[in-house]
Design an enzyme around this catalytic site. Structure first.
Site, PDB file in Angstrom:
ATOM      1  N   ALA A   1      -6.640   1.240  -5.610  1.00 23.81           N
ATOM      2  CA  ALA A   1      -7.253   1.984  -6.417  1.00 23.81           C
ATOM      3  C   ALA A   1      -7.448   3.384  -6.133  1.00 23.81           C
ATOM      4  CB  ALA A   1      -8.344   1.305  -7.187  1.00 23.81           C
TER       5      ALA A   1
ATOM      6  N   ARG B   1     -23.868  15.542  -8.825  1.00 22.54           N
ATOM      7  CA  ARG B   1     -22.579  15.321  -9.338  1.00 22.54           C
ATOM      8  C   ARG B   1     -22.387  15.085 -10.664  1.00 22.54           C
ATOM      9  NH1 ARG B   1     -19.748  11.485  -5.159  1.00 22.54           N
ATOM     10  NH2 ARG B   1     -19.272  12.942  -3.333  1.00 22.54           N
TER      11      ARG B   1
ATOM     12  N   GLY C   1     -21.161  12.869 -13.758  1.00 25.49           N
ATOM     13  CA  GLY C   1     -20.785  11.373 -13.918  1.00 25.49           C
ATOM     14  C   GLY C   1     -21.533  10.481 -12.825  1.00 25.49           C
TER      15      GLY C   1
ATOM     16  N   TYR D   1     -13.279   6.537 -13.550  1.00 21.21           N
ATOM     17  CA  TYR D   1     -13.441   5.582 -12.676  1.00 21.21           C
ATOM     18  C   TYR D   1     -14.047   4.145 -13.390  1.00 21.21           C
ATOM     19  CZ  TYR D   1     -14.235   2.688  -8.474  1.00 21.21           C
ATOM     20  OH  TYR D   1     -14.310   1.717  -7.448  1.00 21.21           O
TER      21      TYR D   1
ATOM     22  N   ASP E   1       1.002  -1.167  -0.025  1.00 22.90           N
ATOM     23  CA  ASP E   1       0.098  -0.122   0.048  1.00 22.90           C
ATOM     24  C   ASP E   1       0.793   1.224   0.030  1.00 22.90           C
ATOM     25  OD1 ASP E   1      -3.306   0.399   1.274  1.00 22.90           O
ATOM     26  OD2 ASP E   1      -1.933   2.127   0.762  1.00 22.90           O
TER      27      ASP E   1
ATOM     28  N   ILE F   1     -21.674   7.279   3.253  1.00 20.84           N
ATOM     29  CA  ILE F   1     -22.123   6.978   4.607  1.00 20.84           C
ATOM     30  C   ILE F   1     -21.034   7.598   5.459  1.00 20.84           C
ATOM     31  CG2 ILE F   1     -22.155   5.047   6.474  1.00 20.84           C
ATOM     32  CD1 ILE F   1     -24.180   3.834   4.291  1.00 20.84           C
TER      33      ILE F   1
END
Ligand code: NAD
Ligand code: UD1
Length: 306
Positions: free
Chosen positions: A80, A270, A272, A145, A38, A189
């Site tokens: 990602a 938003r 997209g 994305y 990572d 959330i």
């Protein structure tokens, strides 16, 4: 740890210091040899379980990947750029990490003959013709994305078809649970939770009629473990719950659970963004034995108790 025989394996988890990857590491680390790669761009070192080997590095770096994947049996590829919004703002960076990073991992897996379980996304479907949608729904991503996850998802299948590699793409819907960070580019959330905890306004984008299928991270971990052991490889599976919730309803639920005085405010929609999203999980249920166990209301209650 779910009821599957996943022991004694040498496992690499890319993005394992992040939200989903670290829960996966927790579930696997006792019975397996787990390494985490990572770059800590959104993940945190403290999420990594002590028993795991941690390597700070970039999934696009072939040399690093070769080192961490030496003799590996199984790779969970989670690394990602996860924000749809961020991909709209910076498509090249999203492409480099999400698309090119996946190819680097697949090439190394081919070299090691390792199974790959890939974190794909519901975003690849774009605006569906119908919901709940199954895996035969045509892909039509509406964001950089989604486009990068879509081609990565197809590379994952192609590596099975062309090279006989054991690969699976898990198309997660909207995952939530403990350790999901709250920032401008985080999942809704975690953002609403932080706003409600502070009695700040809860910021709904657009009119809030857009829907999502929210799946708890524990169920996503279970799906990954099932994918790691199944014979039904070379394909993709939806990982959701089959329950559709509007963002406005979500905001109201969270305000009520938090017992907050927050006002619910509406901003611009938003670019997209997808209007409707909800999974048909029949394929994962039939082939993997996957069954979601945590309803949204219960998952949110536990999140607020934590
Ligand atoms: P996260 O941001 O918490 O995890 C991603 C991890 O990848 C982070 O720890 C980050 O530091 C690491 N990373 C990013 N770029 C890297 C690079 N170049 N090299 C090495 N590491 C890198 O997000 P998450 O929600 O845990 O997402 C995990 C995976 O699941 C991602 O592939 C995401 O696209 C996918 N996914 C998530 C959701 C969701 O609702 N959270 C839904 C569908 C798919
Ligand atoms: C999320 C994941 C993505 C994944 C996809 C699968 C994150 C950051 N994104 O994207 O990785 O592939 O699910 O379905 O985890 N919203 C608000 N107010 C806010 C924030 C968001 O109204 O403050 C709305 C958004 O406009 C959107 C919905 O909530 O309509 C969900 O947004 P978000 O949590 O960012 O997720 P997705 O874009 O669905």
């Amino acid at each position: 740890m779910p009821d599957v025989d996943l022991t004694g394996q040498t496992i690499l988890i890319t993005g394992g210091a992040g939200f989903i990857g670290s829960h996966l590491a927790d579930a696997l680390v006792d019975a397996n040899d787990v390494t985490i790669l990572d770059d800590l761009s959104t993940g945190a070192r403290e999420n990594v379980p002590e028993e795991a080997t941690f390597v700070e590095g970039d999934v696009r770096d072939e040399q690093t990947v070769a080192e961490v994947a030496d003799d590996v049996d199984l790779i969970f590829h989670e690394a990602a750029i996860v924000s749809v919004q961020q991909s709209v703002e910076a498509p090249q960076r999203c492409h480099d990490v999400t698309h090119d990073g996946t190819l680097t991992i697949l090439e190394r897996a081919r070299h090691e003959d390792a199974r790959v379980v890939f974190a794909s996304s519901a975003a690849i479907y774009g605006e569906p013709s119908t919901v709940p949608l199954d895996e035969t729904e045509p892909v039509d991503p509406s964001s950089p994305y989604g486009i990068d996850k879509c081609s990565a998802d197809q590379y994952v299948r192609a590596y099975h078809d062309l090279y006989g590699l054991e690969t699976i793409a898990l198309r997660y819907f909207n995952v939530y649970g403990p350790r999901q960070t709250a920032g401008d580019y985080s999942g809704v959330i975690s953002i609403f939770r932080e706003q409600a905890n502070r009695d700040d306004p809860i910021t709904v984008d657009g009119d809030g009629t857009q829907t999502r299928d929210f799946v708890h991270v524990e169920d996503v971990v279970r799906a990954n473990c099932l994918a790691a052991t199944t014979e039904h490889v070379g394909t993709a599976y939806n990982v959701g719950t089959g329950e559709e919730t509007t963002i406005r309803t979500l905001a109201e639920k969270i305000r009520s659970i938090a017992d907050a005085d927050s006002e619910i405010v509406h901003g611009d929609p938003r670019p997209g963004d997808i209007e409707r999203s909800c999974a048909d999980i029949s394929r994962a249920r039939d082939a993997l034995g996957y069954e979601p166990t945590i309803a949204l209301g219960d998952g949110l209650e536990t999140l607020f108790e934590a």
